[in-house]
Design an enzyme around this catalytic site. Structure first.
Site, PDB file in Angstrom:
ATOM      1  N   TYR A 161      16.267  -0.562 -45.878  1.00 38.17           N
ATOM      2  CA  TYR A 161      15.073  -0.487 -45.035  1.00 38.17           C
ATOM      3  C   TYR A 161      13.966  -1.294 -45.695  1.00 38.17           C
ATOM      4  O   TYR A 161      13.535  -0.992 -46.819  1.00 38.17           O
ATOM      5  CB  TYR A 161      14.599   0.958 -44.857  1.00 38.17           C
ATOM      6  CG  TYR A 161      13.248   1.039 -44.192  1.00 38.17           C
ATOM      7  CD1 TYR A 161      13.117   0.750 -42.837  1.00 38.17           C
ATOM      8  CD2 TYR A 161      12.102   1.337 -44.920  1.00 38.17           C
ATOM      9  CE1 TYR A 161      11.873   0.778 -42.218  1.00 38.17           C
ATOM     10  CE2 TYR A 161      10.854   1.366 -44.315  1.00 38.17           C
ATOM     11  CZ  TYR A 161      10.740   1.090 -42.968  1.00 38.17           C
ATOM     12  OH  TYR A 161       9.514   1.114 -42.364  1.00 38.17           O
ATOM     13  N   LYS A 202      11.016  -3.844 -40.473  1.00 37.88           N
ATOM     14  CA  LYS A 202       9.856  -3.429 -39.691  1.00 37.88           C
ATOM     15  C   LYS A 202       8.592  -4.106 -40.228  1.00 37.88           C
ATOM     16  O   LYS A 202       8.254  -3.952 -41.398  1.00 37.88           O
ATOM     17  CB  LYS A 202       9.715  -1.911 -39.731  1.00 37.88           C
ATOM     18  CG  LYS A 202       8.466  -1.365 -39.028  1.00 37.88           C
ATOM     19  CD  LYS A 202       7.429  -0.941 -40.049  1.00 37.88           C
ATOM     20  CE  LYS A 202       6.169  -0.437 -39.371  1.00 37.88           C
ATOM     21  NZ  LYS A 202       5.122  -0.088 -40.367  1.00 37.88           N
ATOM     22  N   ARG A 248      14.900   4.092 -64.496  1.00 37.78           N
ATOM     23  CA  ARG A 248      15.844   5.167 -64.187  1.00 37.78           C
ATOM     24  C   ARG A 248      16.044   5.994 -65.455  1.00 37.78           C
ATOM     25  O   ARG A 248      15.894   5.494 -66.572  1.00 37.78           O
ATOM     26  CB  ARG A 248      17.172   4.596 -63.689  1.00 37.78           C
ATOM     27  CG  ARG A 248      17.858   3.654 -64.659  1.00 37.78           C
ATOM     28  CD  ARG A 248      18.971   2.881 -63.986  1.00 37.78           C
ATOM     29  NE  ARG A 248      19.692   2.034 -64.930  1.00 37.78           N
ATOM     30  CZ  ARG A 248      20.365   0.948 -64.600  1.00 37.78           C
ATOM     31  NH1 ARG A 248      20.379   0.535 -63.354  1.00 37.78           N
ATOM     32  NH2 ARG A 248      21.013   0.253 -65.503  1.00 37.78           N
ATOM     33  N   GLY A 292       0.195   2.173   9.394  1.00 38.13           N
ATOM     34  CA  GLY A 292       1.102   1.173   9.926  1.00 38.13           C
ATOM     35  C   GLY A 292       0.831  -0.228   9.401  1.00 38.13           C
ATOM     36  O   GLY A 292      -0.214  -0.508   8.807  1.00 38.13           O
ATOM     37  N   ARG A 347      10.693   7.778  -0.664  1.00 37.81           N
ATOM     38  CA  ARG A 347      12.151   7.823  -0.819  1.00 37.81           C
ATOM     39  C   ARG A 347      12.612   7.392  -2.208  1.00 37.81           C
ATOM     40  O   ARG A 347      13.756   7.622  -2.588  1.00 37.81           O
ATOM     41  CB  ARG A 347      12.821   6.965   0.256  1.00 37.81           C
ATOM     42  CG  ARG A 347      12.899   7.656   1.608  1.00 37.81           C
ATOM     43  CD  ARG A 347      13.671   6.822   2.600  1.00 37.81           C
ATOM     44  NE  ARG A 347      12.849   5.749   3.166  1.00 37.81           N
ATOM     45  CZ  ARG A 347      13.323   4.781   3.940  1.00 37.81           C
ATOM     46  NH1 ARG A 347      14.615   4.730   4.235  1.00 37.81           N
ATOM     47  NH2 ARG A 347      12.515   3.856   4.424  1.00 37.81           N
ATOM     48  N   ASN A 349      15.122  -8.901  12.604  1.00 35.38           N
ATOM     49  CA  ASN A 349      13.781  -9.136  12.091  1.00 35.38           C
ATOM     50  C   ASN A 349      13.712  -8.685  10.632  1.00 35.38           C
ATOM     51  O   ASN A 349      14.006  -7.533  10.329  1.00 35.38           O
ATOM     52  CB  ASN A 349      12.771  -8.360  12.945  1.00 35.38           C
ATOM     53  CG  ASN A 349      11.351  -8.472  12.433  1.00 35.38           C
ATOM     54  OD1 ASN A 349      11.025  -9.393  11.678  1.00 35.38           O
ATOM     55  ND2 ASN A 349      10.510  -7.542  12.836  1.00 35.38           N
ATOM     56  N   ALA A 378      19.693  -2.108 -60.728  1.00 36.66           N
ATOM     57  CA  ALA A 378      20.214  -1.176 -59.731  1.00 36.66           C
ATOM     58  C   ALA A 378      19.786   0.247 -60.054  1.00 36.66           C
ATOM     59  O   ALA A 378      19.715   0.657 -61.208  1.00 36.66           O
ATOM     60  CB  ALA A 378      21.732  -1.263 -59.684  1.00 36.66           C
ATOM     61  N   ALA A 411       0.801  -1.224   0.000  1.00 39.82           N
ATOM     62  CA  ALA A 411       0.000   0.000   0.000  1.00 39.82           C
ATOM     63  C   ALA A 411       0.832   1.271   0.000  1.00 39.82           C
ATOM     64  O   ALA A 411       0.315   2.343  -0.305  1.00 39.82           O
ATOM     65  CB  ALA A 411      -0.943   0.006   1.205  1.00 39.82           C
ATOM     66  N   ASN A 415      17.373 -11.886 -52.945  1.00 35.19           N
ATOM     67  CA  ASN A 415      18.563 -11.083 -52.670  1.00 35.19           C
ATOM     68  C   ASN A 415      18.194  -9.600 -52.787  1.00 35.19           C
ATOM     69  O   ASN A 415      17.769  -9.137 -53.851  1.00 35.19           O
ATOM     70  CB  ASN A 415      19.696 -11.397 -53.643  1.00 35.19           C
ATOM     71  CG  ASN A 415      20.986 -10.685 -53.248  1.00 35.19           C
ATOM     72  OD1 ASN A 415      21.779 -11.196 -52.455  1.00 35.19           O
ATOM     73  ND2 ASN A 415      21.185  -9.482 -53.766  1.00 35.19           N
TER      74      ASN A 415
END
Length: 457
Positions: A366, A351, A440, A78, A16, A170, A423, A11, A377
């Site tokens: 990525y 991901k 390209r 207590g 501290r 104790n 490529a 509880a 590949n």
């Protein structure tokens, strides 16, 4: 064997700790302190567990769930007052109740079982778990009579010089006859400087009634340590980490430098796996046999097969197969599925992607929101362009595809089985199986043009 009950004191706020997180929820080796205690108690033959909650009650309940019943201590008055809050659930029942603090994550089930056994064997109404401390300053001392039974507990501030020389202390863990406990709790007074009701006062009440009070001495003082601040938390982490690491090594795992290897309490590792220094393995991670992990790798909530190597890389919430080679400096993000014999090389980020058997992304790529077939590949610098600013889209790369270096695959797009992507291509349309995609601009050379740019000094 009599009925057994457990009361866990959880509880307190723990001022501290100087934290927004309630004390018993601070983790030790990846698991909240109170969860360590409950897990150990659960492994005993316990009829009912009651956790006393107060500060952060809802969060403690959310952590422990159905593993415990709960009683609310609205005002912290207590330890005796805390135990009394379980009266409606436990008072009047025949049996033995163990009281354990929720900030003692190192206490073992074996020690609690030994405490139960000693309590029952001696016929005591109360049994105190004690330990011998090299420096007992600040602890309550156990004063025994000639027969070895407990005469009283003396707090350090109230002890004489002779009593302060006693090293048996104790620990704050007790076994009680359940009926006697709740009868005595009704008679505990708060006539003290703090105005609180203290559980050790039950011992004095039982002694005055002529009841037997015994003590069981554990041979491991460290196990009884309570955590009240960040210094103690770090010490508990060190002790628990050593315990976990030793267990793995005894089960056939090699840790090159155990002092610098950090393994969570729920992690499972197969034999003949080698863990190198600086590695952090946490959550519900399962690692197979004959793997090599690290150095300086972070793995959380992953399932990893056999004979897999992960060097200086991070992997989270993913499945990684057998004979996989990852790293160095790779990042496996959540919901990835890496099949057997895959290679994920340096500076590759994966991901929410599936990688089929034998496929390779060896460096500087990525691959996100993708389904990659087997024996693919993926060349250096390849990117699956998965985000359009609002939504994520899927890239499909079928079996046997070759992706050339510095290619952009703009999702949603599919590259058919056995196809080639030249490529430097930016692919925005599906590529048919066995086809060659080139996307390209044609190279144009301008003769003697560099000088006009005035870039040379």
């Amino acid at each position: 064997m009599s009925n057994r009950y457990a009361v866990i004191l959880a509880a307190g706020q723990g001022t501290r700790m100087k934290s927004k997180l309630y004390k018993v929820l601070h983790p030790v080796c990846g698991k909240p302190m109170v969860q360590h205690v409950v897990d150990q108690v659960k492994s005993l033959n316990i009829n009912e567990i009651v956790t006393i909650v107060g500060h952060g009650a809802e969060k403690v309940k959310a952590q422990l769930g159905a593993a415990s019943h709960y009683a609310l201590q609205e005002a912290q008055l207590g330890t005796a007052h805390a135990v009394l809050q379980s009266k409606e659930m436990l008072a009047g029942k025949e049996g033995v109740t163990i009281v354990v603090c929720g900030d003692t994550p190192l206490v073992k089930a074996e020690t609690m079982e030994a405490l139960f056994h000693h309590h029952e064997e001696t016929g005591a109404k109360a049994t105190i778990l004690t330990a011998r401390a090299e420096d007992p300053a600040g602890y309550g001392r156990i004063i025994r009579n000639e027969g070895g039974l407990v005469e009283k507990i003396v707090e350090h501030k109230d002890a004489t010089e002779a009593e302060r020389a006693i090293d048996e202390i104790n620990t704050g863990t007790y076994c009680f006859d359940n009926k006697a406990l709740f009868e005595a709790l009704e008679n505990v007074s708060n006539d003290n400087v703090q105005g609180e009701y203290y559980l050790p006062d039950v011992i004095e009440i039982l002694k005055k009634q002529g009841e037997i009070v015994s003590a069981y001495v554990t041979d491991n003082f460290e196990e009884t340590m309570g955590v009240n601040d960040r210094v103690a938390l770090a010490e508990a982490e060190r002790i628990m980490r050593k315990r976990i690491n030793e267990s793995h090594m005894r089960n056939g795992v090699s840790l090159i430098d155990p002092a610098n290897t950090y393994i969570g309490s729920a992690v499972s590792i197969g034999s003949d796996t080698v863990i190198y220094p600086g590695t952090v393995i946490s959550g519900s991670t399962v690692i197979g046999t004959d793997c090599k992990i690290g150095p300086n790798s972070e793995i959380e909530n992953c399932e990893i097969g056999n004979n897999t190597v992960i060097r200086q890389s991070a992997a989270f919430d993913s499945e990684i197969g057998s004979q996989v080679n990852i790293g160095p400096f790779a990042h496996i993000r959540p919901k990835s599925e890496i099949h057997d014999e895959v290679k994920i090389g340096n500076f590759v980020e994966i991901k929410k992607a599936v990688f089929g058997k034998g496929s390779k992304a060896s460096h500087l790529s990525y691959i996100g929101d993708a389904e990659v077939g087997s024996d693919v590949n993926i060349g250096c610098g390849t990117i699956t362009v998965n985000y359009d600013g609002k939504n994520k889209h899927l890239t499909k790369i079928e079996d046997g595809v070759f992706i050339g270096c510095n290619s952009n695959l703009v999702a949603p797009v599919t590259v058919g089985k056995g196809a080639y992507v030249a490529a430097g291509s930016t692919i925005t349309e599906d590529v048919p199986g066995e086809g060659l995609a080139i996307a390209r601009a044609r190279q144009v050379n301008k003769e003697d043009y560099a000088g006009k740019l005035n870039l040379k000094k």
